[in-house]
Design a protein around this motif. Structure first.
Motif, PDB file in Angstrom:
ATOM      1  N   VAL A 151      -8.835  10.280  -1.004  1.00  0.00           N
ATOM      2  CA  VAL A 151      -9.082   9.406  -1.036  1.00  0.00           C
ATOM      3  C   VAL A 151     -10.666   8.667  -0.764  1.00  0.00           C
ATOM      4  O   VAL A 151     -11.340   7.782  -1.431  1.00  0.00           O
ATOM      5  CB  VAL A 151      -8.443   8.414   0.153  1.00  0.00           C
TER       6      VAL A 151
ATOM      7  N   LEU B  57      -3.365   7.176  -4.142  1.00  0.00           N
ATOM      8  CA  LEU B  57      -2.137   7.238  -3.264  1.00  0.00           C
ATOM      9  C   LEU B  57      -0.919   7.425  -4.069  1.00  0.00           C
ATOM     10  O   LEU B  57      -0.229   8.244  -3.105  1.00  0.00           O
ATOM     11  CB  LEU B  57      -2.029   5.647  -2.704  1.00  0.00           C
TER      12      LEU B  57
ATOM     13  N   ARG C 123       0.933  -1.316   0.047  1.00  0.00           N
ATOM     14  CA  ARG C 123       0.049   0.050  -0.174  1.00  0.00           C
ATOM     15  C   ARG C 123       0.768   1.307   0.048  1.00  0.00           C
ATOM     16  O   ARG C 123       0.603   2.042  -0.429  1.00  0.00           O
ATOM     17  CB  ARG C 123      -0.814   0.096   1.143  1.00  0.00           C
TER      18      ARG C 123
ATOM     19  N   VAL D  25      -1.591   5.759   5.318  1.00  0.00           N
ATOM     20  CA  VAL D  25      -1.722   4.304   5.195  1.00  0.00           C
ATOM     21  C   VAL D  25      -1.375   3.703   6.709  1.00  0.00           C
ATOM     22  O   VAL D  25      -1.948   2.756   7.015  1.00  0.00           O
ATOM     23  CB  VAL D  25      -0.370   3.722   4.172  1.00  0.00           C
TER      24      VAL D  25
ATOM     25  N   ARG E  54       1.142   9.939   2.202  1.00  0.00           N
ATOM     26  CA  ARG E  54       0.957   8.583   1.785  1.00  0.00           C
ATOM     27  C   ARG E  54       1.334   7.778   3.123  1.00  0.00           C
ATOM     28  O   ARG E  54       0.374   6.793   3.522  1.00  0.00           O
ATOM     29  CB  ARG E  54       1.874   8.037   0.775  1.00  0.00           C
TER      30      ARG E  54
END
Length: 296
Positions: free
Chosen positions: A163, A117, A19, A129, A125
């Motif tokens: 997001v 992302l 991710r 995450v 990020r």
């Protein structure tokens, strides 16, 4: 740190790294580097091995993300099907993992999420995450970024707004989403007739110089030539998803975890809703200026 403890935590650590980086090959590289660091470290006083290993992996991924910003972008396969010069490094990354596994993992995480992302700064990020996806407290993330917990919280908040996505601020959002989704499905499946049915007879596709590449931008007019070009990008469409591009319907395509190409659509007014225009954007400078959000 014993190898047994590391292996017990490997699935979660790989999930964090993927991710963070959007690429299985790079995620596995990050885990290898993290293991080397863990093996050399004195971990006798570590009370929470899983949390400590997550921090190590996150720091490795952060360094990798920051190094990307200093790396010259290499053109890969063009969405119109013309072969572009591919670097040896890009080929090595592509060959490092099974593309079927890469596609399955990307789908499970969400391609649109990975696209968004990749538009975030490394700090945003990491904050999003670790905190939003893996529950790491802000006060544990702050030292990694050399920021205060309050500043890390703000970074996560900025990332969260991107997001979470936004509604389509145009008329007929349901129809436009349906048409855009059908375009992606037809391209993935190689269904030429289905794709042709979505395009206005006089559709115009404009592609910047990085797409082919050519000295000048390319303009393709007519539903059949545009559909033929889209059919040549079936492989890349496996790593594409629907997004909003500056508030307009679009698609974004990843390659090795990096945002490579964005398509932005315009539609005919009225009942048909056919696609009348497609802007294909691949120049790094243009990609960086786009605001991409998850299409909710």
């Amino acid at each position: 740190m014993t190898g047994e403890i590391f292996e017990e935590n490997r699935p979660r650590l790989r999930a964090v790294a993927y991710r963070m980086l959007g690429s299985l090959a790079e995620a596995d590289d990050a885990l290898q580097e993290a293991w080397l660091r863990a093996d050399r470290a004195d971990t006798g006083d570590v009370e929470n091995p899983a949390g400590w290993l997550t921090t190590v992996v996150a720091r490795v991924c952060l360094n990798m993300l920051r190094s990307r910003e200093h790396r010259r972008e290499e053109p890969l396969e063009g969405p119109l099907g013309e072969p572009l010069a591919e670097s040896e490094a890009a080929r090595a990354v592509a060959d490092a993992v099974d593309p079927e596994e890469e596609a399955l993992v990307a789908d499970s995480v969400g391609l649109a999420l990975l696209v968004v992302l990749d538009t975030l700064s490394p700090a945003e990020r990491l904050a999003f995450v670790l905190h939003d996806m893996f529950g790491v407290p802000f006060d544990e993330i702050a030292p990694m970024l050399e920021r205060t917990p309050a500043a890390v919280r703000q970074s996560a908040s900025r990332a969260r707004r991107r997001v979470r996505g936004a509604p389509l601020p145009q008329a007929d959002p349901v129809r436009q989403r349906r048409v855009t989704g059908a375009y992606l499905a037809a391209t993935r499946g190689g269904d030429f007739d289905a794709l042709l049915a979505l395009l206005h007879p006089d559709v115009v596709l404009r592609a910047d110089r990085m797409v082919v590449p050519t000295p000048e931008p390319i303009v393709v007019t007519g539903s059949r030539p545009v559909a033929e070009g889209a059919m040549a990008s079936m492989g890349r469409a496996r790593f594409a998803d629907l997004v909003l591009v500056d508030g307009r319907p679009g698609m974004a395509m990843l390659e090795n975890g990096r945002l490579r190409v964005v398509l932005r659509f315009t539609f005919e007014a009225g009942d048909s809703g056919l696609i009348t225009g497609i802007d294909v954007i691949a120049e790094p400078e243009r990609l960086q200026k786009l605001e991409l959000t998850v299409w909710s």
